[in-house]
Design an enzyme around this catalytic site. Structure first.
Site, PDB file in Angstrom:
ATOM      1  CB  CYS A 323      50.371 137.805   5.523  1.00  0.00           C
ATOM      2  SG  CYS A 323      49.541 136.641   5.250  1.00  0.00           S
ATOM      3  CD  GLU A 357      50.223 141.877   4.956  1.00  0.00           C
ATOM      4  OE1 GLU A 357      49.299 142.126   4.751  1.00  0.00           O
ATOM      5  OE2 GLU A 357      50.697 141.666   5.977  1.00  0.00           O
TER       6      GLU A 357
END
EC number: 2.1.1.-
Length: 365
Positions: A323, A357
């Protein structure tokens, strides 16, 4: 949050800009062609949190816009699921005339599913008494005529549930129906449809695997359950107790028989694997019996610590979901010494933001 940036007509342009930026960030690594997995341009977030503003008899949701440096009224919210957007006006119209339910109410959280469930949490700056409970029951009953809804009241050291504090998401992943228990106030993938794409990507890159899988930071078993079909056995770790409980529920409901969840941190598990320490939580589990050729990691934004990087380097294949591309790059500086990146992906979990992401699949050189 920059609400002005949320324009579906600009989505493709914004996504392309992310792709360009991610490729630039990884320019020092020998990466294959970037696989890009787009989001829906609207109604993609399965959860949302709003502050509540009281103005005379009026009451409305608001968010803080960092660009404007001010609060912005949100009668509807484009990123949120259609179910949340349908619930928002229905709920607020019932709260407005109810002096008991609206008094000291400062926040409302929504957790929805693609399968049609929604959980509403009302947060208060007051203790919730029997009078509040009575009115909350009526509210839940009224909303239930239109929605598959459950309700939670929260105050300091209080949590009152009508009738469940979780939802069960049902996802079609690579032709297989999977169910996921998602508890209120714990981590779940926010973008349901992109989450499915992530699961299918992970299944695809590990489809020819042999031996067992080790997963660190497994959460509610989101990836472990989907990937179990590709391995003889799966061993997974997670520290957060609510997530472990959800994972155990998910293992049972999906009838996964080759997955073992251990409640411990990745750092502690690294020490256990190195036989530096023994842990009571590992009693009855023979780590040496596992033949884990593949490791899956989805760490927090800080990435992997140095010891865990060394642990991960011991495996033939590494699936790394990140992330935070900056900490992924830091980790790849070491991992790329022993492994080669053979798949590279961008998952647009958060449209209209700078958040990226990403996923890499590495194989030992």
């Amino acid at each position: 949050m920059n609400l002005a940036a949320m324009d579906p007509t600009t989505y493709d342009v914004q996504l392309e800009a992310k792709c360009v930026k991610l490729k630039q960030l990884f320019a020092d690594f020998d990466t294959p062609e970037l696989e890009t997995f787009s989001s829906e341009p609207a109604h993609y977030r399965m959860r949302a949190e709003f502050r509540v503003w009281h103005e005379g008899e009026d009451l409305y949701y608001y968010m803080f816009d960092k660009e404007l440096n001010s609060k912005v009224r949100c009668d509807q919210f484009l990123p949120a699921s259609e179910l949340i957007n349908k619930m928002m006006p229905a709920l607020v119209e019932l709260l407005k005339p109810n002096t008991i339910l609206r008094h000291r109410l400062f926040q409302i959280d929504f957790l929805s599913t693609l399968s049609g469930e929604i959980l509403v949490s009302l947060l208060y700056h007051k203790q919730l008494d029997s009078e509040w409970e009575q009115q909350a029951k009526i509210l839940k009953q009224t909303l239930s005529t239109q929605f598959n809804v459950n309700l939670i009241g929260r105050a300091r050291k209080q949590k009152i549930i009508f009738d469940k504090d979780f939802v069960v998401e049902s996802l079609n992943v690579a032709g297989k129906q999977l169910q996921y228990h998602q508890i209120e106030n714990s981590f779940t993938q926010p973008n349901g449809k992109v989450s499915v794409k992530m699961l299918e990507w992970a299944i695809d890159i590990t489809k020819n695997s042999s031996g067992d899988l080790l997963e660190l930071y497994c959460g509610n078993g989101n990836f472990s359950i989907a990937l179990a079909q590709n391995f003889e056995r799966v061993l997974a770790t997670e520290l957060a107790k609510p997530s472990v409980e959800s994972a155990q529920y998910n293992i049972k409901v999906n009838q996964v028989e080759n997955l073992q969840i251990i409640r411990m941190s990745a750092e502690d598990f690294t020490e256990a694997m190195a036989k530096k320490r023994s842990f009571r939580r590992l009693e009855g589990i023979d780590l040496d019996s596992y033949n884990c050729n593949t490791i899956f990691v989805d760490p927090p934004r800080a990435g992997l610590d140095a010891d865990t990087v060394k642990l991960v380097q011991g495996y033939e294949r590494i699936v790394y979901i990140s992330c935070n591309p900056n900490t992924l790059i830091d980790n790849l500086a070491e991992l790329s010494k022993t492994h080669k990146i053979t798949r590279f992906a961008l998952f647009d979990q958060f449209p209209y933001t700078d958040h990226m992401e990403s996923g890499v699949f590495l194989e030992k050189k």
